[in-house]
Design an enzyme around this catalytic site. Structure first.
Site, PDB file in Angstrom:
ATOM      1  CB  VAL A 181      -1.009   0.050   1.185  1.00 55.48           C
ATOM      2  CG1 VAL A 181      -2.041  -1.050   1.082  1.00 55.48           C
ATOM      3  CG2 VAL A 181      -0.299   0.033   2.528  1.00 55.48           C
ATOM      4  CG  ASN A 227      -6.943  -4.747   7.709  1.00 53.89           C
ATOM      5  OD1 ASN A 227      -7.397  -4.715   8.855  1.00 53.89           O
ATOM      6  ND2 ASN A 227      -5.954  -5.559   7.363  1.00 53.89           N
ATOM      7  CB  SER A 261      -6.458   1.568  16.569  1.00 55.10           C
ATOM      8  OG  SER A 261      -6.136   1.186  17.883  1.00 55.10           O
ATOM      9  CE1 TYR A 291      -1.347   0.405  14.844  1.00 59.09           C
ATOM     10  CE2 TYR A 291      -2.286   0.978  16.981  1.00 59.09           C
ATOM     11  CZ  TYR A 291      -2.344   0.268  15.790  1.00 59.09           C
ATOM     12  OH  TYR A 291      -3.412  -0.570  15.548  1.00 59.09           O
ATOM     13  CB  SER A 350      -0.688   6.305  11.952  1.00 58.15           C
ATOM     14  OG  SER A 350      -0.863   5.139  12.733  1.00 58.15           O
ATOM     15  CE  LYS A 351      -3.974   1.756  12.936  1.00 64.58           C
ATOM     16  NZ  LYS A 351      -4.551   1.179  11.716  1.00 64.58           N
TER      17      LYS A 351
END
Ligand SMILES: NC(=O)c1ccc[n+]([C@@H]2O[C@H](COP(=O)([O-])OP(=O)(O)OC[C@H]3O[C@@H](n4cnc5c(N)ncnc54)[C@H](O)[C@@H]3O)[C@@H](O)[C@H]2O)c1
Length: 256
Positions: free
Chosen positions: A69, A95, A147, A161, A164-165
């Site tokens: 991706v 995903n 998330s 993380y 980004s979420k």
């Protein structure tokens, strides 16, 4: 409309990223069980092909395409192939995701950029390519996997993380507005704690596991069917009036 038609994905074509295992595979299987033709994609080609064969043996209509991706050309080619083979692309599930745990003071720029590139830029690239066709079709469903860590902080040191979420949620809202004139729904799912390769270190560490479970009101991890139900809902006609939203599937973790 009959209830089974409201949730049926018969005649729909779905493209799911990061589908060689974990939550991507669960969602791809769910969409295929709801009668969509599902093109699974992942960076891990061999695993992907094995998974495709296993799903085919279950009688599901699935195909597979290797796609990183973060690679703009690969994403373009993959989406083009889906449309040239099946004539349309109705559902995109963004995903694919990665994380690395490390205190921020020791986090390398390389790892920071890698996490953001897969988790956020990957969603931009896949959504950009798929929406070109969805706009022409005047319909489409884009489902982004965020998330609970896009909504709250926690003790695990994974700064890119969480960042980004949270970014996925912002992207979802903005893209939903931009694509609304074309009848395209853009929504996000924020899973809580599901057993996969990504969460293996937390499941194997009994102290970390019991600490996390103590914060989840249902005191358990998520089950595959619980995620399947959510993704089928967001891909189906039943969610036609929902856009720009985040559905949290976390056993109540974020209600404190
Ligand atoms: N497991 C959980 O509890 C949980 C909770 C919240 C959110 N999520 C999110 O759900 C998604 C799936 O997570 P998972 O737990 O199944 O993780 P996983 O590590 O089991 O699966 C991730 C998949 O993404 C693929 N992938 C990685 N980089 C890629 C790339 N550049 N291009 C294409 N594919 C790539 C991997 O090969 C793998 O198959 C992720 O976005 C993750 O952040 C998971």
């Amino acid at each position: 409309m009959k209830i089974e038609d409201l949730f049926s994905l018969s005649g729909k074509v779905a493209f799911v990223t990061g589908a060689a295992g974990g939550l991507g595979l669960i969602q791809a299987e769910g969409l295929a069980e709801a009668r969509a033709t599902v093109v699974l994609s992942d960076i891990k080609e061999e695993k992907l092909m094995n998974v495709k064969e296993n799903l085919k043996k279950k009688g599901l209509r699935v195909d597979a395409l290797k796609c990183d991706v973060t690679n703009e050309d690969e994403v373009k080619r993959a989406v083009e192939k889906v449309v040239s083979k099946y004539g349309h692309i109705d559902i995109l599930v963004n995903n694919a995701g990665v994380t690395y745990a490390s205190p921020t003071t020791e986090y390398s720029l390389r790892d920071w950029e890698k996490v953001l590139r897969v988790n956020l830029t990957g969603i931009f690239l896949c959504s950009r390519e798929a929406s070109k066709y969805m706009i022409k079709q005047r319909r489409g469903k884009i489902i982004n996997i965020s998330s609970v860590y896009g909504l709250m902080a926690d003790i695990s040191p994974e700064l890119p993380y969480y960042t980004s979420k949270a970014g996925v949620i912002g992207l979802t809202r903005q893209l939903a507005l931009e694509l609304s004139p074309y009848n395209i729904n853009v929504n996000a799912i924020a899973p809580g704690f599901f057993p996969t390769e990504m969460t293996k270190p937390f499941i194997e560490d009994l102290d970390a596991l019991s600490c996390t479970l103590s914060k989840i009101p249902f005191k358990r991890v998520g089950m595959p069917d619980e995620l399947k139900g959510t993704v089928i809902f967001l891909a189906s006609r039943a969610s036609d009036c929902i856009t720009g939203q985040v559905i949290v599937v976390d056993g109540g973790w974020t209600i404190w």
